[in-house]
Write a protein that holds these residues in place. Sequence first.
Motif, mmCIF file in Angstrom:
data_model
loop_
_atom_site.group_PDB
_atom_site.id
_atom_site.type_symbol
_atom_site.label_atom_id
_atom_site.label_comp_id
_atom_site.label_asym_id
_atom_site.label_seq_id
_atom_site.Cartn_x
_atom_site.Cartn_y
_atom_site.Cartn_z
ATOM 1 N N THR A 1 -3.096 10.486 11.723
ATOM 2 C CA THR A 1 -3.995 9.685 10.904
ATOM 3 C C THR A 1 -5.404 9.676 11.495
ATOM 4 O O THR A 1 -6.401 9.847 10.774
ATOM 5 C CB THR A 1 -3.436 8.255 10.759
ATOM 6 N N GLN B 1 -4.068 1.665 7.679
ATOM 7 C CA GLN B 1 -4.732 2.332 8.812
ATOM 8 C C GLN B 1 -5.639 3.470 8.321
ATOM 9 O O GLN B 1 -6.801 3.586 8.737
ATOM 10 C CB GLN B 1 -3.674 2.891 9.779
ATOM 11 N N ARG C 1 5.776 4.276 7.140
ATOM 12 C CA ARG C 1 5.514 3.375 8.260
ATOM 13 C C ARG C 1 4.677 2.198 7.806
ATOM 14 O O ARG C 1 3.600 2.373 7.224
ATOM 15 C CB ARG C 1 4.799 4.136 9.388
ATOM 16 N N ASP D 1 1.705 9.020 4.160
ATOM 17 C CA ASP D 1 2.692 8.284 4.963
ATOM 18 C C ASP D 1 3.022 7.012 4.211
ATOM 19 O O ASP D 1 2.317 6.013 4.312
ATOM 20 C CB ASP D 1 2.151 7.965 6.358
ATOM 21 N N ASP E 1 -2.512 12.921 4.664
ATOM 22 C CA ASP E 1 -1.802 12.345 5.809
ATOM 23 C C ASP E 1 -0.314 12.292 5.448
ATOM 24 O O ASP E 1 0.038 12.202 4.261
ATOM 25 C CB ASP E 1 -2.345 10.923 6.049
HETATM 26 MG MG LIG Z 1 -0.147 8.046 10.902
#
Ligand SMILES: [Mg+2]
Length: 303
Positions: free
Chosen positions: A121, A153, A147, A144, A196
């Motif tokens: 990331t 993020q 998670r 992603d 990502d």
């Molecule tokens: Mg990541």
Amino acid sequence: MFDRLKQAFSAVTSAVKEKQLSDKDLDDVVFNFQLALIESDVAQSVAEALTAEVQKSVAGSKVDRSADPSEVVGERLTTVLQAAFSKAGSVDLVANVREKVKKTGGPYVVLFLGINGTGKTTTVAKVASFMQKRGLSVAAAAGDTHRPGAIEQLTEHAGRLSVKVVSQRYGADPAAVGRDGVLYAKAHHVDCLLIDTAGRMQTNQNLMEEMAKIVRVVKPDFRVFVADALTGNDAVSQAELFNQHVGFDGAILTKADADVRGGAALSIVYSTGKPVIFLGMGQGYDDLVPFDTQKFLGSLLEL
Ligand SMILES: [Mg+2]
Ligand SMILES: Nc1nc2c(ncn2[C@@H]2O[C@H](COP(=O)(O)OP(=O)(O)O)[C@@H](O)[C@H]2O)c(=O)[nH]1
């Protein structure tokens, strides 16, 4: 950086230079060289292949008494490593993006692969900044969806760089997120889309299948494997696994700002035949350095 690996190479050439080579000496030189390579995070299989080269050239040099054995060994290693790195080639991502945009209007799609915590990331943000500085427009897709916090993020990094993030909810199919990203980038004439992805463990078969599906659906122009250089040998086995199950076109080694022994870069190139394209050198957006093969080999072999 890379000092220990460099020592391994210079130790073998100077040992050969200094000693009248009995068979026992030769065994010691070769054994120590292999040990030094492994201590420098060179993968076992690669260390064995390089050691075999040393053995061959030392044995050969004993026949030709006029030749300096250390030079013969040095030259042989240089040839072997140059061949491996030149076979892997090099990649200019910015040039690739420009070319695709010129031909098709874009976007050039880069898919980031690798296990959790390697720096995917963060590297998406660094590559976005690298592209922007060279006049290219960038968007990102939050692939992603596993998670907790992963989407936020990426969104936070992207916000600081004024990069649009295309995302869906957690649990969504990452291939669909990637496809949304491509549609957004096309509609808004964005030059480059960075996708990502989730990591989990490399042994997780589902992860490999999920990544392979993204590749099938999105058909990225470039698949980049992100490895944490600090994990050394483990980074190499991850690279082999991803290369086998998903395939990748180039690697980025992160955390090369820490005490890195260089063996991971050497081993990934040697065992996958794919180039290292960038080194991550810190947590800032500018801490991304194009990998310079000649400089790397030059520092190892004192060319
Ligand atoms: Mg990541
Ligand atoms: N020192 C250093 N830390 C890095 C580098 N790249 C990433 N990190 C850190 O590694 C951690 C994991 O990064 P992240 O991008 O979340 O990894 P991901 O799970 O693969 O997406 C974060 O704390 C990053 O700041 C680097 O090149 N150098």
